[in-house]
Write a protein that holds these residues in place. Structure first.
Motif, PDB file in Angstrom:
ATOM      1  N   PRO A 143       0.828  -1.206   0.000  1.00  0.00           N
ATOM      2  CA  PRO A 143       0.000   0.000   0.000  1.00  0.00           C
ATOM      3  C   PRO A 143       0.864   1.259   0.000  1.00  0.00           C
ATOM      4  N   THR A 144       0.433   2.284  -0.707  1.00  0.00           N
ATOM      5  CA  THR A 144       1.181   3.529  -0.795  1.00  0.00           C
ATOM      6  C   THR A 144       0.756   4.494   0.309  1.00  0.00           C
ATOM      7  N   ALA A 145       1.459   5.621   0.400  1.00  0.00           N
ATOM      8  CA  ALA A 145       1.092   6.664   1.363  1.00  0.00           C
ATOM      9  C   ALA A 145      -0.320   7.170   1.073  1.00  0.00           C
ATOM     10  N   LYS A 146      -0.695   7.189  -0.199  1.00  0.00           N
ATOM     11  CA  LYS A 146      -2.047   7.621  -0.574  1.00  0.00           C
ATOM     12  C   LYS A 146      -3.094   6.706   0.059  1.00  0.00           C
ATOM     13  N   ALA A 147      -2.787   5.419   0.149  1.00  0.00           N
ATOM     14  CA  ALA A 147      -3.713   4.461   0.759  1.00  0.00           C
ATOM     15  C   ALA A 147      -3.862   4.742   2.253  1.00  0.00           C
ATOM     16  N   PHE A 148      -2.744   4.975   2.933  1.00  0.00           N
ATOM     17  CA  PHE A 148      -2.797   5.267   4.366  1.00  0.00           C
ATOM     18  C   PHE A 148      -3.572   6.553   4.620  1.00  0.00           C
ATOM     19  N   SER A 149      -3.350   7.542   3.760  1.00  0.00           N
ATOM     20  CA  SER A 149      -4.040   8.823   3.909  1.00  0.00           C
ATOM     21  C   SER A 149      -5.551   8.645   3.753  1.00  0.00           C
ATOM     22  N   LEU A 150      -5.971   7.847   2.755  1.00  0.00           N
ATOM     23  CA  LEU A 150      -7.394   7.615   2.537  1.00  0.00           C
ATOM     24  C   LEU A 150      -8.030   6.923   3.739  1.00  0.00           C
ATOM     25  N   LEU A 151      -7.370   5.892   4.268  1.00  0.00           N
ATOM     26  CA  LEU A 151      -7.939   5.167   5.408  1.00  0.00           C
ATOM     27  C   LEU A 151      -7.978   6.039   6.654  1.00  0.00           C
ATOM     28  N   THR A 152      -6.975   6.905   6.829  1.00  0.00           N
ATOM     29  CA  THR A 152      -7.004   7.848   7.948  1.00  0.00           C
ATOM     30  C   THR A 152      -8.204   8.773   7.824  1.00  0.00           C
ATOM     31  N   LEU A 153      -8.455   9.259   6.611  1.00  0.00           N
ATOM     32  CA  LEU A 153      -9.587  10.149   6.365  1.00  0.00           C
ATOM     33  C   LEU A 153     -10.916   9.442   6.646  1.00  0.00           C
ATOM     34  N   LEU A 154     -11.103   8.263   6.080  1.00  0.00           N
ATOM     35  CA  LEU A 154     -12.375   7.558   6.239  1.00  0.00           C
ATOM     36  C   LEU A 154     -12.624   7.152   7.687  1.00  0.00           C
ATOM     37  N   ASN A 155     -11.570   6.688   8.369  1.00  0.00           N
ATOM     38  CA  ASN A 155     -11.733   6.310   9.775  1.00  0.00           C
ATOM     39  C   ASN A 155     -11.991   7.530  10.644  1.00  0.00           C
ATOM     40  N   GLY A 156     -11.310   8.642  10.319  1.00  0.00           N
ATOM     41  CA  GLY A 156     -11.524   9.876  11.072  1.00  0.00           C
ATOM     42  C   GLY A 156     -12.937  10.412  10.909  1.00  0.00           C
ATOM     43  N   LEU A 157     -13.481  10.246   9.714  1.00  0.00           N
ATOM     44  CA  LEU A 157     -14.848  10.710   9.458  1.00  0.00           C
ATOM     45  C   LEU A 157     -15.888   9.698   9.936  1.00  0.00           C
ATOM     46  N   GLY A 158     -15.444   8.518  10.332  1.00  0.00           N
ATOM     47  CA  GLY A 158     -16.377   7.496  10.792  1.00  0.00           C
ATOM     48  C   GLY A 158     -17.159   6.841   9.674  1.00  0.00           C
ATOM     49  N   VAL A 159     -16.579   6.826   8.465  1.00  0.00           N
ATOM     50  CA  VAL A 159     -17.267   6.225   7.319  1.00  0.00           C
ATOM     51  C   VAL A 159     -16.908   4.737   7.272  1.00  0.00           C
ATOM     52  N   ASN A 160     -17.408   3.990   8.237  1.00  0.00           N
ATOM     53  CA  ASN A 160     -17.065   2.566   8.337  1.00  0.00           C
ATOM     54  C   ASN A 160     -17.626   1.758   7.184  1.00  0.00           C
ATOM     55  N   GLU A 161     -18.675   2.250   6.550  1.00  0.00           N
ATOM     56  CA  GLU A 161     -19.283   1.514   5.435  1.00  0.00           C
ATOM     57  C   GLU A 161     -18.291   1.260   4.313  1.00  0.00           C
ATOM     58  N   LEU A 162     -17.283   2.123   4.193  1.00  0.00           N
ATOM     59  CA  LEU A 162     -16.317   1.967   3.113  1.00  0.00           C
ATOM     60  C   LEU A 162     -15.017   1.308   3.553  1.00  0.00           C
ATOM     61  N   THR A 163     -14.907   0.953   4.823  1.00  0.00           N
ATOM     62  CA  THR A 163     -13.658   0.354   5.294  1.00  0.00           C
ATOM     63  C   THR A 163     -13.846  -1.028   5.905  1.00  0.00           C
ATOM     64  N   ALA A 164     -15.048  -1.338   6.381  1.00  0.00           N
ATOM     65  CA  ALA A 164     -15.265  -2.602   7.083  1.00  0.00           C
ATOM     66  C   ALA A 164     -15.656  -3.700   6.105  1.00  0.00           C
ATOM     67  N   PRO A 165     -14.855  -4.756   5.976  1.00  0.00           N
ATOM     68  CA  PRO A 165     -15.177  -5.842   5.037  1.00  0.00           C
ATOM     69  C   PRO A 165     -16.534  -6.482   5.306  1.00  0.00           C
ATOM     70  N   GLU A 166     -16.917  -6.600   6.595  1.00  0.00           N
ATOM     71  CA  GLU A 166     -18.171  -7.306   6.867  1.00  0.00           C
ATOM     72  C   GLU A 166     -19.387  -6.562   6.344  1.00  0.00           C
ATOM     73  N   LEU A 167     -19.325  -5.194   6.347  1.00  0.00           N
ATOM     74  CA  LEU A 167     -20.474  -4.435   5.857  1.00  0.00           C
ATOM     75  C   LEU A 167     -20.627  -4.581   4.343  1.00  0.00           C
ATOM     76  N   THR A 168     -19.493  -4.557   3.637  1.00  0.00           N
ATOM     77  CA  THR A 168     -19.561  -4.734   2.191  1.00  0.00           C
ATOM     78  C   THR A 168     -19.908  -6.177   1.841  1.00  0.00           C
ATOM     79  N   GLY A 169     -19.456  -7.124   2.671  1.00  0.00           N
ATOM     80  CA  GLY A 169     -19.858  -8.514   2.479  1.00  0.00           C
ATOM     81  C   GLY A 169     -21.366  -8.673   2.602  1.00  0.00           C
ATOM     82  N   GLU A 170     -21.973  -7.869   3.478  1.00  0.00           N
ATOM     83  CA  GLU A 170     -23.428  -7.885   3.633  1.00  0.00           C
ATOM     84  C   GLU A 170     -24.122  -7.497   2.323  1.00  0.00           C
TER      85      GLU A 170
END
Length: 856
Positions: A564-591
């Motif tokens: 993963p690149t720095a861009k990937a870490f930055s994106l995950l920091t942003l999404l986790n900081g905003l609480g957008v778990n729908e785009l980061t949690a595998p189980e929700l997308t598996g649903e």
């Protein structure tokens, strides 16, 4: 009586259908007779588009216009294939065509391709479905005898449209929201997200975090060599009280029965055992190993990546060609590893083809000769019988396992042949009996300390016979026999010091497994049970998800590793900081993927699913809107080092390391590399750091460099090579406080460390008279001080194994050597040539690689 228009997914399939039906005349892009018109799409011909009145152009992406949830979707022709769409529309509207047959690939995407064409043409003509698992002529003709009605496919059609529209809603709104967020401070910072790709990226980033945070822990193993009358054998000390997860110390995932965490304990064991005799006890028992199940697409991609290094995308492409072009494999885009219960006759016909009998003219005799003995054996011994490990209707959905067809192979390329061979051997092996072993566990007790030895002997190869030596590699041999009451002499006792290692990076093989088993990552047992069988994406889409992440520069493919690149870490920091778990949690997308499966079965409505997706989209945008600045919540702290400009506190934020009292700030990501707080502290304290690896130039190629703060407190790269004018104006370098590493190979003056290089003392400063200089990092391989000393003294380093080719990006091993004119170059490890096979032509001798290829 009118004609039926058959629409295939690709021109080659249309040609195969026309040939199977017979008697059709070819026109420009279609075939026709009195009963049928046969033509094809060229993959997707239409894509979703926001209706004009709801569309917002790229330059206007802002929260003002979000979320975009249109009441309906428009279809837009894909420009490069628009002429084919016009042809199909014209054929659909012909007055003599009174019915349509959907002959696109048997799956969700094939259904979508056809339905979009039908929707675009506004046709009301009746539709039937041709569902093909194999592309042989007989299979195509059989398919026309059991056409399905359009109504039978409504669930699959709804799921296909839901997948398309939900990906559009989440992808467009998520991407625009995150791009708007990251572009607040100026510029246009495209930040793509996706319903499947982002949780997949989260898996890779989480693994990389564990690797970076890993702290190696030393441990010791005690190994002994024993001698008995029949020979020698080795044993390893074990803790017989080790109880796995029940043991307190074993809660550490690195704990093992043979690991000792205290060096003094290891030394004591060794001292007690040296020169002593051992009492031997052993237990021997039979063990069986069943053949692996047949391939589905994911397991085929995973194992082809591990075995041949094929990317998931390449494997899918090869499998598709073997199915569509050569007709030698069944439909590859499947998630089943079983065959229908009424498929025994077809299997026997396929085995008959593999014997070479009745294979037809022009087939690959050499290839079939590999399989003939085993196919004959299966047929002769009547091993094709009802067996739930192979034939199981309950585990076959719309598609079944990937197996060879009755079509004999011919004219396969080398990669196609490799994959075909892979599938055929798996197919043959599944009918063979289990492999049988005799497993012996021997305990040699020396001064009350147990040493364990295991021997594993293959008694009957069973299915392993299909793979020959290749399948039996790595099997342990037999142990020398010990007579009753015989003692074992302890010849040697050695202590092996080592340390725990971080988890490996994902390869495509292991990432495909992680995507397939995303539900297994869930900690909640109830949810884990509910998610059994669900994963990220589908077998047909996972390869493209990985390729998309690489194309968007969220991941790099280095050899077989995905990084993963720095861009990937930055994106995950942003999404986790905003609480957008729908785009980061595998189980929700598996649903979501599971619900699409329910729609296919008619257990959930399209309207219900899309309402949930729309609500999720609104939440994602709303959370991003709630933060007014580019600083988002995160695990950020205050640096120990003061601001170099005003002495104030330097805080870490989402994008920067920022002084609280002045305008001093450093970007966290420079040239694709994200700086850690500890590195910035070193830079602020010493005004230089490095050399560091992990930087990427605009072409994506890796490079190493030091970073320094200039007089304006701005960062600059330092490659350790100043310009001629800099050297001329520079003050003499004082090396008096340093110890020389050795003599310069060019002028015999002392060599010292200097910045990012090892330099001759006469190669720096205004009175420069030598140009010897060698980097501390060469092709991403750190050159330690001890290795440079060895190079200067002996003319050669040890074998170094972490060089990375700047051209191919593959790792390689080499020695650094001092070559002609004192230049540092590479020398490659000598390898013994392989003995030629019997009857093989002698190859022309290859020129030896230059021992002093310049290391640059």
């Amino acid at each position: 009586m009118g004609k039926k228009l058959i629409i295939a997914e690709k021109p080659s399939v249309a040609a195969d259908i026309a040939k199977a039906l017979g008697g059709l005349t070819k026109h420009d892009d279609y075939f026709e007779n009195d009963e049928y018109v046969v033509s094809s799409a060229i993959g997707h011909l239409l894509e979703l588009a926001c209706p004009e009145e709801y569309e917002v152009k790229r330059g206007k992406w802002s929260f003002t216009h979000l979320p975009v949830i249109p009441p309906h979707f428009a279809l837009r022709p894909i420009e490069k294939t628009e002429s084919r769409l016009k042809l199909l529309t014209k054929l659909i509207k012909r007055k003599d065509v009174d019915a349509l047959i959907n002959a696109c690939d048997a799956g969700r995407e094939g259904e979508l391709i056809f339905n979009y064409i039908a929707q675009h043409s506004k046709t009301a003509k009746p539709i039937q479905r041709l569902w093909l698992q194999s592309m042989t002529q007989q299979a195509i003709r059989d398919g026309f005898t059991r056409l399905r009605s359009g109504a039978d496919m409504s669930g699959l059609a709804d799921a296909a449209v839901c997948r398309s529209e939900s990906d559009w809603l989440v992808g467009i709104n998520g991407t625009r929201a995150m791009t708007a967020f990251n572009s607040k401070t100026g510029g246009f910072h495209l930040t793509t997200v996706g319903r499947v790709q982002t949780p997949t990226l989260a898996i890779v980033v989480e693994r990389e975090k564990k690797i970076r945070e890993f702290k190696p822990r030393p441990y010791w193993e005690v190994e002994a060599s024993f001698a008995v009358q029949a020979g020698e054998y080795a044993g390893k000390w074990i803790d017989e009280n080790f109880k796995g997860k029940e043991d307190g110390e074993a809660r550490d995932e690195h704990a093992r029965a043979d690991r000792i965490w205290d060096q003094a304990k290891a030394e004591a064991i060794r001292a007690a055992c040296v020169g002593q005799v051992g009492e031997v006890s052993e237990e021997s028992k039979p063990e069986t190993r069943l053949s692996p199940l047949l391939f589905d697409l994911t397991s085929l991609q995973r194992e082809a990546n591990a075995r041949f290094g094929f990317s998931a995308k390449n494997t899918l492409g090869l499998a598709q060609a073997l199915y569509e072009k050569h007709k030698v494999l069944t439909y590859p885009r499947t998630d089943s590893r079983y065959l229908p219960e009424d498929y025994l006759g077809t299997v026997k016909a396929t085995l008959s083809m593999l014997t070479g009998e009745g294979a037809g003219k022009g087939h690959d005799e050499v290839l079939l000769s590999r399989y003939a003995p085993f196919a004959h054996q299966v047929l002769a011994r009547n091993w094709v019988v009802p067996n739930k490990r192979i034939f199981n209707n309950a585990k076959v959905s719309d598609h079944f396992a990937i197996i060879p067809t009755t079509q004999a192979p011919k004219n396969l390329s080398e990669p196609e042949q490799k994959l075909y061979d892979f599938v055929v051997k798996r197919f043959l092996a599944v009918f063979f009996p289990a492999a049988e072993y005799q497993v012996t566990t021997r305990i040699t007790r020396v001064a009350s300390h147990p040493f364990k030895t295991e021997g594993k002997v293959l008694v009957h190869p069973g299915w392993l016979a299909v793979y020959g030596k290749e399948g039996q590699e790595g099997e342990e041999g037999n142990l020398p026999k010990v007579e009753a009451k015989e003692k074992a002499a302890t010849e040697e006792v050695n202590i092996k010091a080592t340390e725990t290692r971080p988890p490996p990076r994902y390869s495509e093989a292991t990432l495909l497994s992680a995507m397939e088993g995303a539900g297994k990552m869930v900690e909640d047992e109830e949810l884990k049970a509910a998610m059994a069988g669900r994963g990220l994406g589908t077998p047909a889409t996972r390869a493209q998800i990985i390729e998309n992440l690489i194309a968007e520069q969220y991941m790099l493919r280095e050899g077989r590793e995905l990084i993963p690149t720095a861009k990937a870490f930055s994106l995950l920091t942003l999404l986790n900081g905003l609480g957008v778990n729908e785009l980061t949690a595998p189980e929700l997308t598996g649903e979501w993927e599971w619900k699409l499966g329910r729609i296919e079965k008619g257990e959930m409505s399209r309207q219900e699913f899309m309402q949930e997706i729309a609500e999720m989209t609104r939440l994602i945008v709303e959370r991003a809107k709630t933060y007014d600045s580019d600083t988002i919540p995160g695990d950020f702290g205050i640096l120990k080092a003061p601001c170099p400009k005003c002495g104030g506190l330097v805080r870490e934020t989402y994008k920067k390391f920022q002084c609280s009292d002045c305008d001093f700030a450093l970007w966290k990501i420079v040239a694709g590399r994200q700086f850690e707080p500890e590195e910035i502290e070193t830079l602020l304290t010493e005004r230089t750091i490095g050399p560091l690896t992990g930087f990427r130039n605009k072409m994506g190629r890796p490079f190493a460099a030091s970073m320094k703060l200039n007089d304006k407190h701005e960062t600059e790269f330092d490659f350790g090579q100043g310009s001629a004018s800099d050297e001329a104006n520079a003050e003499p370098v004082d090396f008096s406080g340093q110890e020389s590493l050795g003599k310069c190979p060019k002028c015999a003056s002392p060599v010292y460390e200097h910045g990012a290089s090892y330099v001759c003392e006469k190669s720096v400063g205004p009175s420069k008279s030598c140009d010897f200089r060698s980097g501390k990092i060469i092709l991403l391989q750190p050159i330690e001080r001890g290795q440079m000393q060895k190079l200067l003294q002996d003319g050669r380093t040890d074998l170094l194994k972490e060089f990375v080719s700047s051209r191919t990006r593959r790792k390689f091993s080499a020695f650094l050597v001092v070559g002609p004119e004192g230049k540092v170059g590479f020398e490659f490890e000598k390898r013994e040539p392989k003995a030629p096979k019997a009857g093989a032509k002698k190859a022309a001798p290859k020129k030896k690689a230059a021992a002093t290829e310049e290391a640059g």
